[in-house]
Design a protein around this motif. Structure first.
Motif, PDB file in Angstrom:
ATOM      1  N   ALA A  35       0.806  -1.137   0.319  1.00  0.00           N
ATOM      2  CA  ALA A  35      -0.073  -0.405  -0.275  1.00  0.00           C
ATOM      3  C   ALA A  35       1.197   1.009   0.132  1.00  0.00           C
ATOM      4  O   ALA A  35       2.111   1.431  -0.038  1.00  0.00           O
ATOM      5  N   MET A  36       0.152   2.245  -0.148  1.00  0.00           N
ATOM      6  CA  MET A  36       1.284   3.606  -0.262  1.00  0.00           C
ATOM      7  C   MET A  36       1.485   4.643   0.932  1.00  0.00           C
ATOM      8  O   MET A  36       0.461   3.880   2.383  1.00  0.00           O
ATOM      9  N   LEU A  37       2.425   4.297   1.273  1.00  0.00           N
ATOM     10  CA  LEU A  37       2.796   5.066   2.920  1.00  0.00           C
ATOM     11  C   LEU A  37       1.427   5.843   3.480  1.00  0.00           C
ATOM     12  O   LEU A  37       0.791   6.591   2.984  1.00  0.00           O
ATOM     13  N   ASP A  40      -4.202   2.388   4.324  1.00  0.00           N
ATOM     14  CA  ASP A  40      -4.317   1.415   5.256  1.00  0.00           C
ATOM     15  C   ASP A  40      -4.558   0.288   3.444  1.00  0.00           C
ATOM     16  O   ASP A  40      -5.333   0.397   2.595  1.00  0.00           O
ATOM     17  N   CYS A  41      -4.366  -1.016   4.619  1.00  0.00           N
ATOM     18  CA  CYS A  41      -4.153  -2.294   3.245  1.00  0.00           C
ATOM     19  C   CYS A  41      -4.995  -2.595   2.695  1.00  0.00           C
ATOM     20  O   CYS A  41      -5.260  -3.340   1.765  1.00  0.00           O
ATOM     21  N   ARG A  42      -6.176  -2.570   3.307  1.00  0.00           N
ATOM     22  CA  ARG A  42      -7.449  -2.908   2.942  1.00  0.00           C
ATOM     23  C   ARG A  42      -8.740  -2.209   2.057  1.00  0.00           C
ATOM     24  O   ARG A  42      -8.781  -2.771   1.973  1.00  0.00           O
ATOM     25  N   ALA A  43      -7.587  -0.680   1.310  1.00  0.00           N
ATOM     26  CA  ALA A  43      -7.942  -0.153   0.101  1.00  0.00           C
ATOM     27  C   ALA A  43      -7.590  -1.104  -0.912  1.00  0.00           C
ATOM     28  O   ALA A  43      -6.972  -1.478  -0.694  1.00  0.00           O
ATOM     29  N   PRO A  44      -8.803  -1.101  -0.977  1.00  0.00           N
ATOM     30  CA  PRO A  44      -9.079  -2.016  -3.029  1.00  0.00           C
ATOM     31  C   PRO A  44      -8.111  -0.554  -3.742  1.00  0.00           C
ATOM     32  O   PRO A  44      -7.503  -1.998  -4.770  1.00  0.00           O
ATOM     33  N   THR A  45      -7.420   0.320  -3.257  1.00  0.00           N
ATOM     34  CA  THR A  45      -5.714   0.571  -4.701  1.00  0.00           C
ATOM     35  C   THR A  45      -4.615  -0.143  -3.948  1.00  0.00           C
ATOM     36  O   THR A  45      -3.203   0.510  -5.151  1.00  0.00           O
ATOM     37  N   SER A  46      -4.325  -0.886  -3.264  1.00  0.00           N
ATOM     38  CA  SER A  46      -3.678  -1.380  -3.091  1.00  0.00           C
ATOM     39  C   SER A  46      -3.294  -2.316  -4.216  1.00  0.00           C
ATOM     40  O   SER A  46      -3.140  -2.827  -4.917  1.00  0.00           O
ATOM     41  N   TRP A  47      -1.734  -2.619  -3.977  1.00  0.00           N
ATOM     42  CA  TRP A  47      -1.242  -3.580  -4.809  1.00  0.00           C
ATOM     43  C   TRP A  47      -0.795  -4.612  -3.915  1.00  0.00           C
ATOM     44  O   TRP A  47       0.257  -5.191  -3.636  1.00  0.00           O
ATOM     45  N   SER A  57      -4.249  -5.318  -8.910  1.00  0.00           N
ATOM     46  CA  SER A  57      -5.627  -3.293  -7.737  1.00  0.00           C
ATOM     47  C   SER A  57      -6.496  -3.520  -8.049  1.00  0.00           C
ATOM     48  O   SER A  57      -6.587  -4.141  -9.056  1.00  0.00           O
ATOM     49  N   GLU A  58      -7.456  -2.500  -7.854  1.00  0.00           N
ATOM     50  CA  GLU A  58      -8.486  -2.054  -8.203  1.00  0.00           C
ATOM     51  C   GLU A  58      -8.790  -2.350  -9.386  1.00  0.00           C
ATOM     52  O   GLU A  58      -9.654  -2.949  -9.683  1.00  0.00           O
ATOM     53  N   ASN A  59      -7.909  -1.016 -10.245  1.00  0.00           N
ATOM     54  CA  ASN A  59      -8.607  -0.817 -11.641  1.00  0.00           C
ATOM     55  C   ASN A  59      -7.434  -1.029 -12.312  1.00  0.00           C
ATOM     56  O   ASN A  59      -7.778  -1.006 -13.391  1.00  0.00           O
ATOM     57  N   LEU A  60      -6.213  -2.082 -11.876  1.00  0.00           N
ATOM     58  CA  LEU A  60      -5.245  -2.631 -13.036  1.00  0.00           C
ATOM     59  C   LEU A  60      -4.947  -3.742 -12.920  1.00  0.00           C
ATOM     60  O   LEU A  60      -5.150  -4.596 -11.714  1.00  0.00           O
ATOM     61  N   CYS A 119       1.889  -4.694   3.286  1.00  0.00           N
ATOM     62  CA  CYS A 119       0.534  -4.949   4.708  1.00  0.00           C
ATOM     63  C   CYS A 119       1.408  -5.959   5.432  1.00  0.00           C
ATOM     64  O   CYS A 119       1.950  -6.614   4.501  1.00  0.00           O
ATOM     65  N   PRO A 120       0.537  -6.008   6.614  1.00  0.00           N
ATOM     66  CA  PRO A 120       0.766  -7.099   7.561  1.00  0.00           C
ATOM     67  C   PRO A 120       0.497  -9.334   6.817  1.00  0.00           C
ATOM     68  O   PRO A 120      -0.456  -8.828   6.140  1.00  0.00           O
ATOM     69  N   GLY A 121       1.509  -9.301   7.388  1.00  0.00           N
ATOM     70  CA  GLY A 121       0.936 -10.854   6.590  1.00  0.00           C
ATOM     71  C   GLY A 121       1.108 -11.475   5.774  1.00  0.00           C
ATOM     72  O   GLY A 121       0.977 -12.181   5.325  1.00  0.00           O
ATOM     73  N   GLN A 122       2.340 -10.561   5.029  1.00  0.00           N
ATOM     74  CA  GLN A 122       3.235 -10.562   3.446  1.00  0.00           C
ATOM     75  C   GLN A 122       4.263 -11.121   3.561  1.00  0.00           C
ATOM     76  O   GLN A 122       5.078 -10.898   4.726  1.00  0.00           O
TER      77      GLN A 122
END
Length: 122
Positions: A35-37, A40-47, A57-60, A119-122
């Motif tokens: 995720a961007m610094l 939130d890692c739960r955001a759909p925009t995270s990579w 990613s969300e739209n990519l 993101c945590p857990g990765q």
């Protein structure tokens, strides 16, 4: 992963000096969800960079590749432009990476700087 220490011995004084040298983290470093610094890692925009080179990613969607200190993303934009109704296109992002730690890197795409955190857990 991270930094290695290169020990340099000086012949005259007998002292040892530690100098930090960057180490190529290899592609395994980038695998997982980022995720961007500050986001939130739960955001759909995270990579999500999947082993084997797939990117989501969300739209990519597309592929990623690590080579010689640079990250290369070949992406398809799946979003529909709200104003024109046109589908997104294909594009490429590539640029140098600076590893900031085991869970953090900066990706420079001039003039922008993407600051990513694992993101945590990765």
């Amino acid at each position: 992963m991270g930094w290695a220490l290169l020990l340099v011995a000086t012949g005259l004084s007998g002292a040892t000096v530690a100098v930090a040298q960057p180490v190529d983290p290899g592609p395994a470093y980038f695998q997982g969800r980022w995720a961007m610094l500050g986001e939130d890692c739960r955001a759909p925009t995270s990579w999500t960079m999947i082993p084997g080179g797939n990117f989501l990613s969300e739209n990519l969607t597309g592929t990623w590749q690590w080579s010689e200190g640079k990250l290369l993303l070949r992406l398809d934009d799946l979003a529909i432009d709200e104003e024109t109704g046109e589908a997104g296109g294909r594009f490429r992002l590539d640029g140098p990476v600076e590893i900031k730690g085991p869970d953090r890197f900066d990706f420079a795409i001039q003039p922008d700087l993407y600051q990513l955190q694992r993101c945590p857990g990765q």
